[in-house]
Write a protein that holds these residues in place. Structure first.
Motif, PDB file in Angstrom:
ATOM      1  N   TYR A 253       2.108   2.302  -3.313  1.00  0.00           N
ATOM      2  CA  TYR A 253       1.088   2.947  -4.141  1.00  0.00           C
ATOM      3  C   TYR A 253       0.352   4.031  -3.356  1.00  0.00           C
ATOM      4  O   TYR A 253      -0.858   4.214  -3.530  1.00  0.00           O
TER       5      TYR A 253
ATOM      6  N   GLY B 199      -7.958  -2.149  -7.649  1.00  0.00           N
ATOM      7  CA  GLY B 199      -6.806  -2.704  -8.350  1.00  0.00           C
ATOM      8  C   GLY B 199      -6.186  -3.873  -7.620  1.00  0.00           C
ATOM      9  O   GLY B 199      -5.853  -4.898  -8.238  1.00  0.00           O
TER      10      GLY B 199
ATOM     11  N   ASP C 123      -9.517   3.356  -5.529  1.00  0.00           N
ATOM     12  CA  ASP C 123      -8.855   2.851  -6.724  1.00  0.00           C
ATOM     13  C   ASP C 123      -7.862   1.749  -6.360  1.00  0.00           C
ATOM     14  O   ASP C 123      -7.748   0.744  -7.071  1.00  0.00           O
ATOM     15  N   PHE C 124      -7.139   1.954  -5.272  1.00  0.00           N
ATOM     16  CA  PHE C 124      -6.186   0.922  -4.858  1.00  0.00           C
ATOM     17  C   PHE C 124      -6.916  -0.370  -4.505  1.00  0.00           C
ATOM     18  O   PHE C 124      -6.482  -1.459  -4.885  1.00  0.00           O
TER      19      PHE C 124
ATOM     20  N   ARG D 243       0.840  -1.206   0.000  1.00  0.00           N
ATOM     21  CA  ARG D 243       0.000   0.000   0.000  1.00  0.00           C
ATOM     22  C   ARG D 243       0.868   1.246   0.000  1.00  0.00           C
ATOM     23  O   ARG D 243       0.556   2.237  -0.693  1.00  0.00           O
TER      24      ARG D 243
ATOM     25  N   HIS E  49       0.283   7.045  -3.755  1.00  0.00           N
ATOM     26  CA  HIS E  49      -0.259   8.095  -4.621  1.00  0.00           C
ATOM     27  C   HIS E  49      -1.625   7.721  -5.192  1.00  0.00           C
ATOM     28  O   HIS E  49      -2.303   8.568  -5.778  1.00  0.00           O
ATOM     29  N   VAL E  50      -2.047   6.462  -5.000  1.00  0.00           N
ATOM     30  CA  VAL E  50      -3.324   5.996  -5.547  1.00  0.00           C
ATOM     31  C   VAL E  50      -4.407   6.131  -4.476  1.00  0.00           C
ATOM     32  O   VAL E  50      -4.226   5.656  -3.344  1.00  0.00           O
TER      33      VAL E  50
END
Length: 299
Positions: A243, A254, A250-251, A240, A245-246
């Motif tokens: 990522y 994904g 959305d994370f 996590r 920046h996500v």
């Protein structure tokens, strides 16, 4: 969630020190330390070292005093504890030694790769991951039937497989493969090309049925999926963070798709040794993670 502190015992700099930890999250620990005026430089990966003079004040601020043994037990159970072998002062010498045995004629390239693996934006895709993959290959290679003259290329592919990491699936693997093609100057062209080919396979973890080297690399790369629950939780926090920046929604979408894709792989692990070591636990971890996303989406 609890912030814990053990009695001052550890000598250094003319005094003795306590360990300040959280049994739940590093965010909680950092917030507590900041509010208590403990400087960031006192943080050492999974705990703060605090001098004896701060002990009573930190307890009064809400830290729970426990024995050193109890603190270590609860830190390990939380999944936040960094094993001694994964600390920077241990991991760099271990990796340098492995590189020196693998490709002694290219010491500069080894240092360049270690710099890449140590970039500050990496959390999961770090030197720890590199060492874990190499150690997983240590377990798999003796029973794998891979000819000795192909083992160096496999190990080099492990070194290069996330050497370029910007958080762009597919492109990172391609750029890492190109890096291998353009920097492994001392290797024959055929071996250099094979290293790059193996790196590219890690983009989808779908090696061919007769491609033993690629199967071993994929198995080693996914061995993290079988970690015990506390360590698997630490892996998920690191992913996590990679990522960050996500946005959360959305994370979650994904990551759920990635987990579902991993569960659909048949086989998930290719070599008999990997299946015996990791398959059952990995599938249990993935199912548990996916059910967590499903519960969240239903809420």
């Amino acid at each position: 969630m609890t912030v814990l502190i053990d009695p001052p015992f550890w000598p250094a700099h003319g005094t003795v020190f306590s360990h300040l930890v959280s049994d739940a999250t590093l965010d909680e620990l950092h917030a507590f330390a900041k509010a208590a005026g403990i400087p960031e430089r006192a943080f050492d990966g999974d705990h703060y070292d605090v001098a004896e003079r701060h002990f009573e004040r930190l307890v009064a601020a809400g830290a729970v005093s426990v024995s050193g043994k109890e603190l270590a037990r609860r830190l390990a159970a939380s999944g936040l504890r960094i094993p001694a072998r994964e600390r920077p002062d241990k991991i760099l010498p271990a990796l340098r030694d492995r590189w020196a045995r693998l490709l002694p004629q290219e010491p500069g390239l080894g240092e360049s790769l270690l710099e890449r693996w140590g970039e500050p934006h990496r959390h999961y895709h770090s030197r720890v991951h590199l060492l874990n993959v190499l150690e997983a290959l240590d377990l798999l290679l003796p029973d794998a039937g891979l000819p000795a003259d192909r083992q160096r290329g496999l190990l080099l592919a492990a070194w290069f497989h996330d050497a370029v990491y910007r958080g762009v699936p597919g492109q990172d693997e391609e750029d890492s493969a190109v890096l291998a093609e353009t920097t492994l100057h001392s290797l024959p062209a055929t071996e250099r090309a094979d290293v790059a080919r193996l790196v590219r396979v890690t983009a989808d973890h779908a090696p061919g049925p007769d491609d033993i080297a690629a199967q071993l690399l994929c198995d080693a790369d996914l061995s993290v999926l079988a970690w015990p629950a506390p360590r698997y939780a630490r892996y998920l926090r690191a992913v996590r963070a990679d990522y960050a920046h996500v946005p959360d929604p959305d994370f979650a979408r994904g990551r759920a798709a990635v987990v579902a894709q991993l569960l659909s792989l048949n086989p998930l692990f290719h070599s008999p040794r990997a299946r015996s070591l990791w398959l059952g636990k990995a599938q249990a971890n993935l199912r548990s993670e996916l059910s967590g996303f499903e519960r969240t989406s239903d809420a």
